[in-house]
Design a protein around this motif. Structure first.
Motif, PDB file in Angstrom:
ATOM      1  N   ARG A 123      29.197 -27.544 -10.747  1.00  0.00           N
ATOM      2  CA  ARG A 123      29.588 -26.760  -9.575  1.00  0.00           C
ATOM      3  C   ARG A 123      30.826 -25.956  -9.904  1.00  0.00           C
ATOM      4  NH1 ARG A 123      30.843 -32.171  -6.298  1.00  0.00           N
ATOM      5  NH2 ARG A 123      29.441 -32.903  -7.914  1.00  0.00           N
ATOM      6  N   SER A 124      31.182 -25.034  -9.044  1.00  0.00           N
ATOM      7  CA  SER A 124      32.348 -24.200  -9.292  1.00  0.00           C
ATOM      8  C   SER A 124      33.628 -25.003  -9.107  1.00  0.00           C
ATOM      9  CB  SER A 124      32.356 -23.005  -8.340  1.00  0.00           C
ATOM     10  OG  SER A 124      32.550 -23.443  -7.000  1.00  0.00           O
ATOM     11  N   GLN A 127      34.629 -25.336  -5.430  1.00  0.00           N
ATOM     12  CA  GLN A 127      33.812 -26.308  -4.709  1.00  0.00           C
ATOM     13  C   GLN A 127      34.197 -27.729  -5.086  1.00  0.00           C
ATOM     14  OE1 GLN A 127      31.436 -25.791  -2.179  1.00  0.00           O
ATOM     15  NE2 GLN A 127      31.866 -27.983  -2.035  1.00  0.00           N
ATOM     16  N   GLU A 130      37.455 -28.582  -3.323  1.00  0.00           N
ATOM     17  CA  GLU A 130      37.257 -28.831  -1.893  1.00  0.00           C
ATOM     18  C   GLU A 130      36.548 -30.171  -1.660  1.00  0.00           C
ATOM     19  OE1 GLU A 130      38.307 -27.368   1.018  1.00  0.00           O
ATOM     20  OE2 GLU A 130      39.633 -26.434  -0.449  1.00  0.00           O
ATOM     21  N   ASP A 131      35.641 -30.557  -2.566  1.00  0.00           N
ATOM     22  CA  ASP A 131      34.997 -31.869  -2.445  1.00  0.00           C
ATOM     23  C   ASP A 131      36.039 -32.980  -2.551  1.00  0.00           C
ATOM     24  OD1 ASP A 131      32.553 -30.690  -2.154  1.00  0.00           O
ATOM     25  OD2 ASP A 131      31.907 -31.006  -4.225  1.00  0.00           O
ATOM     26  N   SER A 134      38.084 -33.146   0.581  1.00  0.00           N
ATOM     27  CA  SER A 134      37.363 -33.836   1.646  1.00  0.00           C
ATOM     28  C   SER A 134      37.506 -35.346   1.515  1.00  0.00           C
ATOM     29  CB  SER A 134      35.876 -33.452   1.622  1.00  0.00           C
ATOM     30  OG  SER A 134      35.712 -32.074   1.897  1.00  0.00           O
ATOM     31  N   ARG A 206      44.531 -24.358  -2.563  1.00  0.00           N
ATOM     32  CA  ARG A 206      43.331 -24.081  -1.771  1.00  0.00           C
ATOM     33  C   ARG A 206      43.221 -22.601  -1.422  1.00  0.00           C
ATOM     34  NH1 ARG A 206      42.653 -27.934   3.229  1.00  0.00           N
ATOM     35  NH2 ARG A 206      40.450 -27.415   2.958  1.00  0.00           N
TER      36      ARG A 206
END
Length: 555
Positions: A123-124, A127, A130-131, A134, A206
């Motif tokens: 994945r990038s 991403q 951000e995972d 989370s 971010r």
């Protein structure tokens, strides 16, 4: 290798290796004796050796004794092992590595670099980051700390604030979630301030990954040390800290931000409200999350009166319980608008009551949940701005709804008796505590238990999820997690499970699952019963329902 030399290298104990492989500790001891190629300790003591996690995983894979752990879980485990509870610094370290493309030599331990490389291939970098954010937000939310805005509240801000047409500002920005939620194609700049520089580092990363408008981030207390006094933003968003007993009032009595009056000492909420409004540009809006008491406390009556009298308050939305990160009380979203010119003030305030909604459901209000209240109706003695005081739900069809509820209750009550599992006598009270136990923290660290959702869950076919959840609710585990003041807080770090083979686990899991279904259904029955009782009381007192006329001789 010294302890100091392994400080940044993910390591595991023999017990954690056993959890990782799904075997007993004795089996690990046998492996160490029988296999010359078993990884040598890299630290610890003779009685408690520590092993390299990557070497152990490689050996287990070669022996086909291990179970696969997802790269993302492995990365999170490695970060926790290397940084402990300081996950803010851990994420910043990963973020800086990802933002620079290929990891620099020595920037991360090899174990972390290898896992990051595998994940970036899937994945990038934005991403992946951000995972991880989370997971961080979920772990912070479970601790009860008011460090970041909850995902639910971020979603509410995104819906009710929309995107900024110009600059956006958050005076308590934390990790930048609210700013990112209101960033759109016409947002020109992001401005944030926070007292925690570590959180600002994550915000900077971010916003950089988001490749959006430029961001200006300042460290400091926005009330005591406003670092952007000349800023006037088109959209201001804020999830301020709750109930600050000392927000600096005595030092700020003559501050120009108090356009509506100097906030009382106990009204830090209204200090934040005025701070946000001060930084709002003409025709711009401010959206701020406040506790319900800010809408009716006597000490804030004068400021609320001025807010309404001047036509600055656009709406107040009551959210369901469960939107705050540090408590389970409802929250109110206050929307303010600075008039562009005289005569541009609002003439009524929209009151929205969503308190009965599912917190994870749609936030679009139904017609019966909205009312526009003229300003004059708000300027009563108490100036109560609580939406629940003005929104009146549509009147139900009392006879039809009451009859339906009674039929449904009767059916549910018939089914309840069949749901409790048959439980014969066991080996005796206290026998479970005599068994060998497993520390749940070891299972979490080994990646066999996922704690990122609302409940712990097994990630292994050798650990039954219902068995895990059932024993987490045992009296002994509850005692470990109850403070001297009687406050209970779920904390997996101190929890333990009795050791059982998978078949035993599943038998207990089946019983716990049946009990869980019984609990769920009885809660539904309780809600239905409460609803039927309230409907009956209202209907009897307003004339929609009448007492049953019994025939003479009926008992």
């Amino acid at each position: 290798m010294s302890e100091e030399g392994t400080a940044s290298v993910p390591v595991v104990t023999a017990a954690q290796i056993a959890r990782l492989a799904g075997v007993t500790r004795a089996a690990v001891a046998n492996w160490r004796r029988r296999h010359d190629d078993f990884p040598a300790p890299v630290g610890g003591t003779a009685a408690g050796p520590l092993f390299s996690l990557s070497e152990v995983e490689k050996w287990l894979a070669g022996q086909r004794k291990g179970r696969s752990v997802s790269p993302e879980v492995a990365l999170w485990q490695s970060l926790r092992s290397a940084h402990g509870d300081d996950m803010t610094a851990a994420l910043a370290r990963i973020g800086y590595t990802l933002s620079e493309g290929e990891p620099k030599s020595g920037a991360l331990p090899d174990e972390l670099s290898n896992v990051v490389d595998r994940l970036v291939g899937q994945r990038s970098a934005p991403q992946l980051f951000e995972d991880l954010i989370s997971r961080y937000v979920a772990s912070v939310g479970r601790s009860g700390a008011q460090a970041v805005s909850s995902p639910r509240l971020v979603r509410a801000f995104a819906q009710f604030a929309g995107t900024a047409d110009g600059s956006a500002y958050d005076p308590t920005c934390g990790i930048g979630s609210l700013l990112l939620a209101v960033t759109g194609p016409r947002t020109t700049a992001l401005v944030g301030q926070d007292t925690n520089p570590d959180l600002l580092r994550l915000t900077r990363l971010r916003t950089g990954f988001a490749d959006g408008p430029p961001a200006r981030l300042e460290a400091g207390d926005s009330l005591r040390d406003d670092r952007v006094p000349d800023l006037r933003a088109q959209l201001v968003v804020c999830d301020p800290p709750l109930g600050q007993p000392d927000w600096g009032r005595e030092d700020l009595l003559l501050d120009p931000r108090w356009e509506l009056g100097v906030p009382p000492r106990a009204e830090s909420d209204l200090a934040w409200l005025q701070h946000c409004y001060f930084h709002t540009a003409p025709s711009g809006r401010a959206l701020i999350a406040l506790p319900p008491s800010a809408a009716y406390r006597k000490s804030g009556r004068r400021i609320r009166s001025e807010l309404v009298r001047r036509g600055l308050l656009v709406s107040v939305t009551a959210l369901p319980a469960g939107f705050a990160s540090s408590h389970n009380m409802p929250l109110l979203l206050w929307e303010l608008r600075r008039p562009a010119m005289p005569g541009d003030e609002v003439r009524s305030v929209r009151m929205v009551d969503l308190t009965a909604n599912d917190p994870d459901g749609a936030l679009d209000p139904a017609p019966g949940q909205i009312t526009d209240v003229p300003l004059i109706n708000l300027l009563r003695e108490d100036v109560d701005l609580s939406p629940t005081a003005y929104v009146t739900a549509a009147q139900p069809d009392y006879p039809a709804e009451y009859a339906t509820l009674c039929q449904a209750l009767e059916q549910q009550l018939r089914e309840l008796a069949t749901l409790l599992p048959a439980l014969p006598a066991g080996p005796g009270v206290g026998t479970m505590e005599e068994q060998n136990v497993i520390d749940v923290s070891d299972l979490v660290q080994a990646g066999l238990v996922d704690t990122e959702g609302l409940e712990a869950a097994s990630t292994s076919d050798q650990l039954d999820t219902d068995y895990l959840r059932g024993f987490l609710r045992s009296a002994s585990n509850r005692r470990r997690n109850t403070s001297g003041t009687g406050t209970y807080r779920a904390d997996l770090r101190g929890a333990q499970l009795p050791q059982m083979d998978i078949e035993q686990q599943r038998r207990y899991g089946d019983a716990f699952r049946e009990l869980g279904e019984f609990e769920r259904r009885i809660k539904e029955v309780a809600k239905m019963g409460d609803q039927a009782a309230r409907l009956a009381y209202d209907g009897l007192t307003n004339g929609a329902l009448a007492p049953d006329v019994k025939r003479e001789g009926d008992k």
